[in-house]
Motif scaffolding. Structure first.
Motif, mmCIF file in Angstrom:
data_model
loop_
_atom_site.group_PDB
_atom_site.id
_atom_site.type_symbol
_atom_site.label_atom_id
_atom_site.label_comp_id
_atom_site.label_asym_id
_atom_site.label_seq_id
_atom_site.Cartn_x
_atom_site.Cartn_y
_atom_site.Cartn_z
ATOM 1 N N ALA A 259 -4.240 1.112 7.858
ATOM 2 C CA ALA A 259 -3.306 0.026 7.531
ATOM 3 C C ALA A 259 -3.544 -1.172 8.459
ATOM 4 O O ALA A 259 -3.815 -1.009 9.645
ATOM 5 N N SER B 53 0.722 5.233 0.327
ATOM 6 C CA SER B 53 -0.184 6.336 0.626
ATOM 7 C C SER B 53 0.522 7.684 0.565
ATOM 8 O O SER B 53 -0.044 8.679 0.933
ATOM 9 N N ARG C 270 -1.258 6.098 9.575
ATOM 10 C CA ARG C 270 -2.044 5.355 8.594
ATOM 11 C C ARG C 270 -3.018 4.444 9.331
ATOM 12 O O ARG C 270 -2.848 3.235 9.379
ATOM 13 N N SER D 37 6.271 6.746 2.552
ATOM 14 C CA SER D 37 5.400 6.228 3.607
ATOM 15 C C SER D 37 5.665 4.766 3.917
ATOM 16 O O SER D 37 5.172 4.256 4.917
ATOM 17 N N LEU E 87 1.947 3.488 12.504
ATOM 18 C CA LEU E 87 0.800 3.117 11.666
ATOM 19 C C LEU E 87 -0.523 3.579 12.288
ATOM 20 O O LEU E 87 -1.414 4.023 11.576
ATOM 21 N N GLU F 114 0.840 -1.191 0.000
ATOM 22 C CA GLU F 114 0.000 0.000 0.000
ATOM 23 C C GLU F 114 0.880 1.247 0.000
ATOM 24 O O GLU F 114 1.732 1.405 0.859
#
Length: 166
Positions: A124, A62, A121, A66, A117, A60
């Motif tokens: 995630a 983002s 994020r 990242s 995270l 992933e």
């Protein structure tokens, strides 16, 4: 005089050989079969869960840069699995110390990755990271218990034989 020199050389050779044997025996880390099996399971668990987490998160993207923290976390956790596997294979004091250090560092890095995270994020996936981090913490405590074991309690098979004679 020549006979005394030969005796001195022989005595020094024997002393050197006995010192080498002592170093090898003291460097051996005794890990019982149940404990060894538990560490092996934790090592495999760290490896598998770190790899699964890496495949979930690193793919992933983002934002620019990242994925650095997940990659660093994955490398640290895989390093902990590798150090633990090596320590289990050789069963030496130095390698057990290294495994304790690497696992402890990986646990801290894994906790930092989890925090990063959760704050950066939140969408995630972190399930595999939590499993890998908990297993790394357990391995850290396990290796520390091997490393700090007093010499009187190490090598129980050898000491059981000595205790039976007294």
């Amino acid at each position: 005089m020549n006979g005394d020199h030969v005796k001195d050389v022989l005595r020094e050779s024997i002393r050197h050989e006995l010192a080498g044997i002592e170093r090898r025996v003291l460097d051996e880390a005794w890990i019982g079969k149940p404990r060894w099996a538990g560490y092996a399971v934790l090592t495999i668990l760290v490896f598998v869960s770190a790899a699964a987490w890496c495949s979930d998160v690193v793919g992933e993207v983002s934002g620019p840069g990242s994925n650095r923290v997940p990659v660093i976390g994955t490398v640290a956790l895989l390093g902990a699995a590798g150090a633990s596997a090596f320590a289990l294979a050789v069963r030496r004091f130095r390698e057990c110390c290294a495994a304790a250090y690497v696992c402890g560092l990986a646990a801290v890095i894994g906790a930092g990755a989890l925090w990063w995270l959760r704050t950066g994020r939140p969408d995630a996936p972190v399930g595999w990271l939590i499993v890998a981090d908990v297993a790394a913490v357990l391995l850290t405590f396990g290796w520390l218990s091997v490393v700090v074991k007093p010499i009187e309690h190490s090598q129980p098979e050898m000491r059981a034989h000595l205790g039976a004679d007294t």
